[in-house]
Design a protein around this motif. Structure first.
Motif, PDB file in Angstrom:
ATOM      1  N   TYR A  51       0.993  -1.154  -0.100  1.00 55.12           N
ATOM      2  CA  TYR A  51       0.049  -0.134  -0.083  1.00 55.12           C
ATOM      3  C   TYR A  51       0.538   1.173   0.067  1.00 55.12           C
ATOM      4  N   LEU A  52       1.964   1.227   0.596  1.00 50.45           N
ATOM      5  CA  LEU A  52       2.681   2.378   0.761  1.00 50.45           C
ATOM      6  C   LEU A  52       3.394   2.672  -0.472  1.00 50.45           C
ATOM      7  N   ALA A  53       3.892   1.565  -1.226  1.00 48.67           N
ATOM      8  CA  ALA A  53       4.553   1.768  -2.244  1.00 48.67           C
ATOM      9  C   ALA A  53       3.658   2.382  -3.445  1.00 48.67           C
ATOM     10  N   LEU A  54       2.254   2.168  -3.235  1.00 44.50           N
ATOM     11  CA  LEU A  54       1.479   2.628  -4.178  1.00 44.50           C
ATOM     12  C   LEU A  54       1.190   4.287  -4.013  1.00 44.50           C
ATOM     13  N   LEU A  55       0.916   4.432  -2.548  1.00 43.47           N
ATOM     14  CA  LEU A  55       0.959   5.992  -2.076  1.00 43.47           C
ATOM     15  C   LEU A  55       2.267   6.441  -2.707  1.00 43.47           C
ATOM     16  N   SER A  56       3.416   5.984  -2.716  1.00 39.76           N
ATOM     17  CA  SER A  56       4.684   6.635  -3.000  1.00 39.76           C
ATOM     18  C   SER A  56       4.756   7.055  -4.670  1.00 39.76           C
ATOM     19  N   LYS A  57       4.217   6.168  -5.460  1.00 44.65           N
ATOM     20  CA  LYS A  57       3.956   6.370  -6.764  1.00 44.65           C
ATOM     21  C   LYS A  57       3.034   6.988  -7.121  1.00 44.65           C
ATOM     22  N   ASN A  58       2.039   7.236  -6.632  1.00 45.51           N
ATOM     23  CA  ASN A  58       0.779   7.975  -7.047  1.00 45.51           C
ATOM     24  C   ASN A  58       0.482   9.237  -6.236  1.00 45.51           C
ATOM     25  N   PRO A  59       1.236  10.271  -6.241  1.00 43.09           N
ATOM     26  CA  PRO A  59       0.849  11.406  -5.535  1.00 43.09           C
ATOM     27  C   PRO A  59      -0.420  12.075  -6.163  1.00 43.09           C
ATOM     28  N   PRO A  60      -1.285  12.728  -5.383  1.00 40.32           N
ATOM     29  CA  PRO A  60      -2.210  13.322  -5.966  1.00 40.32           C
ATOM     30  C   PRO A  60      -2.373  14.385  -7.205  1.00 40.32           C
ATOM     31  N   ALA A  61      -3.035  14.285  -7.967  1.00 39.37           N
ATOM     32  CA  ALA A  61      -2.778  14.727  -9.449  1.00 39.37           C
ATOM     33  C   ALA A  61      -3.775  16.275  -9.146  1.00 39.37           C
ATOM     34  N   ALA A  62      -3.598  17.161 -10.144  1.00 38.43           N
ATOM     35  CA  ALA A  62      -4.200  18.393 -10.206  1.00 38.43           C
ATOM     36  C   ALA A  62      -5.808  18.068 -10.431  1.00 38.43           C
ATOM     37  N   ASN A  63      -6.202  17.064 -10.948  1.00 34.38           N
ATOM     38  CA  ASN A  63      -7.461  17.142 -11.265  1.00 34.38           C
ATOM     39  C   ASN A  63      -8.389  16.356 -10.225  1.00 34.38           C
ATOM     40  N   TRP A  64      -7.598  15.943  -8.856  1.00 34.82           N
ATOM     41  CA  TRP A  64      -8.348  15.254  -7.906  1.00 34.82           C
ATOM     42  C   TRP A  64      -9.050  16.505  -7.361  1.00 34.82           C
ATOM     43  N   SER A  65     -10.160  15.781  -6.781  1.00 35.76           N
ATOM     44  CA  SER A  65     -11.207  17.008  -5.754  1.00 35.76           C
ATOM     45  C   SER A  65     -10.357  17.133  -4.423  1.00 35.76           C
ATOM     46  N   LYS A  66     -10.599  18.270  -4.044  1.00 35.11           N
ATOM     47  CA  LYS A  66      -9.969  18.584  -2.471  1.00 35.11           C
ATOM     48  C   LYS A  66     -10.239  17.508  -1.756  1.00 35.11           C
ATOM     49  N   ALA A  67     -11.326  17.022  -1.663  1.00 34.76           N
ATOM     50  CA  ALA A  67     -11.727  15.498  -0.678  1.00 34.76           C
ATOM     51  C   ALA A  67     -10.863  14.385  -1.020  1.00 34.76           C
ATOM     52  N   GLU A  68     -10.596  14.204  -2.347  1.00 34.73           N
ATOM     53  CA  GLU A  68      -9.793  13.345  -2.655  1.00 34.73           C
ATOM     54  C   GLU A  68      -8.304  13.563  -2.155  1.00 34.73           C
ATOM     55  N   GLN A  69      -7.689  14.654  -2.461  1.00 35.18           N
ATOM     56  CA  GLN A  69      -6.471  14.923  -2.020  1.00 35.18           C
ATOM     57  C   GLN A  69      -6.424  14.904  -0.382  1.00 35.18           C
ATOM     58  N   MET A  70      -7.384  15.546   0.236  1.00 41.07           N
ATOM     59  CA  MET A  70      -7.184  15.435   1.462  1.00 41.07           C
ATOM     60  C   MET A  70      -7.202  14.083   2.189  1.00 41.07           C
ATOM     61  N   ALA A  71      -8.113  13.335   1.794  1.00 41.55           N
ATOM     62  CA  ALA A  71      -8.308  11.759   2.194  1.00 41.55           C
ATOM     63  C   ALA A  71      -6.811  11.006   1.854  1.00 41.55           C
ATOM     64  N   TYR A  72      -6.327  11.391   0.724  1.00 39.55           N
ATOM     65  CA  TYR A  72      -4.923  10.900   0.417  1.00 39.55           C
ATOM     66  C   TYR A  72      -3.693  11.355   1.489  1.00 39.55           C
ATOM     67  N   TRP A  73      -3.906  12.390   1.693  1.00 37.27           N
ATOM     68  CA  TRP A  73      -2.611  12.910   2.625  1.00 37.27           C
ATOM     69  C   TRP A  73      -3.082  12.482   4.194  1.00 37.27           C
ATOM     70  N   ILE A  74      -4.220  12.411   4.573  1.00 40.42           N
ATOM     71  CA  ILE A  74      -4.599  11.894   5.765  1.00 40.42           C
ATOM     72  C   ILE A  74      -4.201  10.383   6.165  1.00 40.42           C
ATOM     73  N   ASN A  75      -4.382   9.612   5.101  1.00 39.22           N
ATOM     74  CA  ASN A  75      -4.185   8.204   5.084  1.00 39.22           C
ATOM     75  C   ASN A  75      -2.840   8.014   5.187  1.00 39.22           C
ATOM     76  N   ALA A  76      -2.234   8.775   4.265  1.00 38.20           N
ATOM     77  CA  ALA A  76      -0.545   8.698   4.020  1.00 38.20           C
ATOM     78  C   ALA A  76      -0.193   9.000   5.452  1.00 38.20           C
ATOM     79  N   TYR A  77      -0.311  10.113   6.002  1.00 35.44           N
ATOM     80  CA  TYR A  77       0.367  10.552   7.360  1.00 35.44           C
ATOM     81  C   TYR A  77       0.120   9.310   8.403  1.00 35.44           C
ATOM     82  N   ASN A  78      -1.119   8.931   8.524  1.00 33.29           N
ATOM     83  CA  ASN A  78      -1.304   7.739   9.434  1.00 33.29           C
ATOM     84  C   ASN A  78      -0.447   6.506   9.149  1.00 33.29           C
TER      85      ASN A  78
END
Length: 251
Positions: A62-89
């Motif tokens: 899972y962490l490898a997937l996170l590492s390779k797939n940072p939020p893209a410009a066309n992601w919604s704010k909620a998608e980006q926030m969920a990504y970063w919160i999950n990444a932090y935890n």
């Protein structure tokens, strides 16, 4: 983790190629992480680190997937926030597992820790989009700076007893508002973490460390507490802050 430990902004995340942006139109799938949280985290937010230590492949994937797939410009704010919160935890869990058994996250690193430099939160021990990053980078340089939603403090978990509860589900864009509000209710109505009252209140140090976040946009610590707490505070309620328990949030 705390505001006093904020480190310098990370290097700019490299621009995502157009093809990658197109491929990112579908939100990142946190399903694998969700299954791990359900397996190793109980309803109180306590973690079975011992069991997880012996079974790390799926977390690493899972962490490898996170590492390779940072939020893209066309992601919604909620998608980006969920990504970063999950990444932090998730990377906080990775940090604990790398040093387990440990009694506290603050035991990781040198005995004498220098804010901004040598704390566990300042260590750049993972990469996202090719950029070396730290937990501080995610919290202070991305989530707090870019999205301006104090509710993130109810969601980011520093692997300690006084932190908010680690949900045993992943954050998702479609459920993010509900999940953040639920975290706020859980945090503010847990007497081990907050004790609001009309005449006097003992609150988490989060409301002191991040006071600037809670008082933006005409808000106040009192208004945020009253938004979620069953026992309401008055504007002139005397506020003190509870000692912070850095003991590991372990089952």
């Amino acid at each position: 983790m705390v505001a006093l430990m904020a480190s310098a902004s990370p290097k700019a995340i490299p621009a995502v190629p157009p093809a990658a942006v197109a491929a990112s139109a579908v939100a990142f799938d946190h399903g694998a992480y969700d299954k791990l949280l359900k397996k190793y985290v109980n309803e109180k937010g306590l973690v079975n680190y011992k069991g997880w230590k012996a079974d790390q492949k799926e977390l690493n994937d899972y962490l490898a997937l996170l590492s390779k797939n940072p939020p893209a410009a066309n992601w919604s704010k909620a998608e980006q926030m969920a990504y970063w919160i999950n990444a932090y935890n998730a990377y906080t869990i990775r940090l604990i597992l790398d040093h387990y058994p440990v009694q506290s996250i603050k035991d990781i690193g040198p005995k004498i820790q220098i804010p901004f430099v040598t704390t566990p939160w300042a260590a750049k021990f993972f990469r996202i989009g090719g950029t070396a990053m730290s937990l501080d980078n995610i919290e202070h340089a991305i989530l707090r700076k870019k999205y301006d939603d104090p509710r993130i403090h109810f969601a980011l978990v520093c692997a300690s007893i006084s932190c908010p509860r680690l949900r045993n589900e992943a954050y998702t864009a479609s459920q993010l508002d509900r999940q953040l509000d639920d975290q706020g209710r859980d945090f503010l109505n847990n007497p081990a973490k907050n004790r609001p009252g009309q005449e006097a209140a003992q609150l988490s140090k989060y409301f002191d460390w991040y006071k600037g976040d809670w008082t933006k946009n005409g808000q106040s610590v009192v208004s945020w507490v009253n938004r979620y707490a069953t026992t309401k505070m008055e504007k002139n309620t005397k506020i003190s802050y509870l000692d912070y328990n850095w003991q590991l949030n372990e089952q």
